[in-house]
Design a protein around this motif. Structure first.
Motif, short mmCIF file in Angstrom:
data_model
loop_
_atom_site.label_atom_id
_atom_site.label_comp_id
_atom_site.label_asym_id
_atom_site.label_seq_id
_atom_site.Cartn_x
_atom_site.Cartn_y
_atom_site.Cartn_z
N PHE A 1 -1.74 -11.81 2.27
CA PHE A 1 -3.02 -11.34 1.90
C PHE A 1 -4.04 -12.25 1.50
N ASN B 1 -4.24 -0.34 -0.48
CA ASN B 1 -3.07 -1.00 0.45
C ASN B 1 -1.79 -1.42 -0.28
N GLY B 2 -1.38 -1.10 -1.51
CA GLY B 2 -0.25 -1.58 -2.06
C GLY B 2 0.99 -1.36 -1.05
N THR C 1 -4.83 -3.52 -4.58
CA THR C 1 -3.52 -3.56 -3.88
C THR C 1 -2.55 -3.35 -5.11
N TYR D 1 5.09 -9.99 -2.52
CA TYR D 1 4.38 -9.76 -1.47
C TYR D 1 5.24 -9.92 -0.37
#
Ligand SMILES: [Mg+2]
Length: 377
Positions: free
Chosen positions: A20, A331-332, A306, A16
């Motif tokens: 998140f 939202n990846g 995601t 990431y």
């Protein structure tokens, strides 16, 4: 006749680039990567199809390990030798093998397998996936921007995303009415022309949510287009009470994985909207849900887990064929270091629906090797 020659699984940890967090815990952040299982299915003529399951066991019970063993030990032996075009037969066999008992029976890994088969069918027929299910109704899919965590940081990030063209902001709320109304207020003020979509991920009860709804009315937050999944997944009675009182439409996500769930929610008057996800129901299952929702006059929202590029792209194909009522929360691209695919075209908050055969993107096998992990089973 084309047959399925091999079924392989690649467990991945994808880093990431920004944190998140939601009410059920950390989804991912720098240092804590996400769990993804890439599924590679090869047909007898060498055509390869890809699928993706993004496992998040704090959100739904499937794990990276369980998805891997379900695929390798149970699903793969059934698939081998079958015609990849026999999707209806394959999906029936998978439901017999990993049986839905109240729940959908390991829907994430089944969805990944189905995506890989659609990828093969598309490549074998020279058609993009959206055309295999009736064709897109728009050339582009518009995305929402996901906001979570510290309110001030969310406001800065909301402004940044607005400058890139995003018009809908999804705000994760955590279960404390005072802090949550502050989150909604700060993001709402940071992007005064945007619509706001609040998602509680089951953090409230039908009683505790009343305080938040009262605060929201006092604070005149009129741009909140829905409040998603306020209560636990099983709490249809609580949903019903909230729907009967709330002036903000109530959307259902974790309480609905199938058209079987949806008919119960409709019968109970326990929803205003539903949130579709590729992972929860697959392409075929989502089309069944959408048909039932249309007949019941329930509008559709859509989101994701995601996922990286394979799940993201399959979602784009699916949702481009349906009348989705708000920009889609897949939202990846906001959070992941790499989408692992080449060929996606973004324009601001919009993504072009691919027109090449199958998924229409190229999976980067070098990235699969980079993120691949050995599982302790
Ligand atoms: Mg949700």
């Amino acid at each position: 006749m084309l047959t399925i020659r091999s079924v392989e699984a690649y467990p991945l940890k994808i880093p990431y680039v920004r944190p998140f967090v939601l009410s059920r815990g950390v989804v991912g952040k720098p240092g804590i990567p996400g769990d993804h299982l890439y599924v590679r299915i090869e047909a007898s003529d060498g055509t390869v199809g890809w699928g993706e399951a993004r496992l998040m066991h704090t959100w739904m019970y499937e794990t990276l390990e369980s998805a891997y063993t379900s695929l390798v030990n149970y699903i793969a032996p059934v698939l081998k030798g079958m015609d990849p075009f026999s999707l209806n037969l394959i999906l029936r066999r998978l439901d017999k093998l990993l049986t839905p008992v109240v729940s959908s029976g390991q829907p994430f890994i089944k969805s990944a397998v189905e995506t890989a088969l659609f990828d093969i069918i598309g490549k074998a027929t020279g058609q993009p996936i959206h055309r295999l299910i009736g064709g897109r109704i728009s050339d582009y899919v518009e995305l929402s921007a996901m906001m979570s965590g510290d309110p001030e940081a969310m406001a800065d990030y909301a402004r940044e995303m607005a400058s890139k063209g995003y018009r809908c902001f999804k705000v994760k709320i955590m279960g404390d009415p005072v802090e949550d109304v502050e989150r909604l207020k700060i993001v709402s003020e940071a992007v005064p022309d945007a619509t706001i979509w609040a998602d509680a991920n089951q953090a409230y009860t039908s009683y505790s949510i009343r305080k938040l709804l009262n605060f929201m009315e006092d604070m005149d937050i009129k741009r909140v287009i829905c409040l998603e999944q306020p209560v636990p997944t099983w709490d249809y009675e609580g949903l019903k009470r909230i729907v009967s009182k709330s002036s903000i439409p109530i959307a259902v996500d974790e309480s609905m994985f199938s058209h079987y769930d949806l008919i119960k929610l409709i019968s109970a008057n326990a929803l205003d909207l539903i949130v579709l996800k590729l992972a929860k129901s697959g392409i075929t299952g989502n089309l069944k849900i959408a048909a039932l929702a249309e007949a019941a006059g329930i509008d559709l929202f859509a989101s994701g887990m995601t996922e990286s590029g394979v799940g993201f792209t399959a979602s784009v194909h699916l949702f481009s064929t349906l009348p989705i009522a708000a920009p889609i929360d897949i939202n990846g691209p906001q959070f992941l270091e790499s989408l692992i695919v080449d060929g996606l075209e973004f324009e601001g908050a919009k993504v072009k629906v691919p027109d090449k055969p199958g998924l229409g993107v190229k999976v980067r096998e070098d990235k699969i090797e980079e993120y691949r992990v050995e599982l302790k089973l």
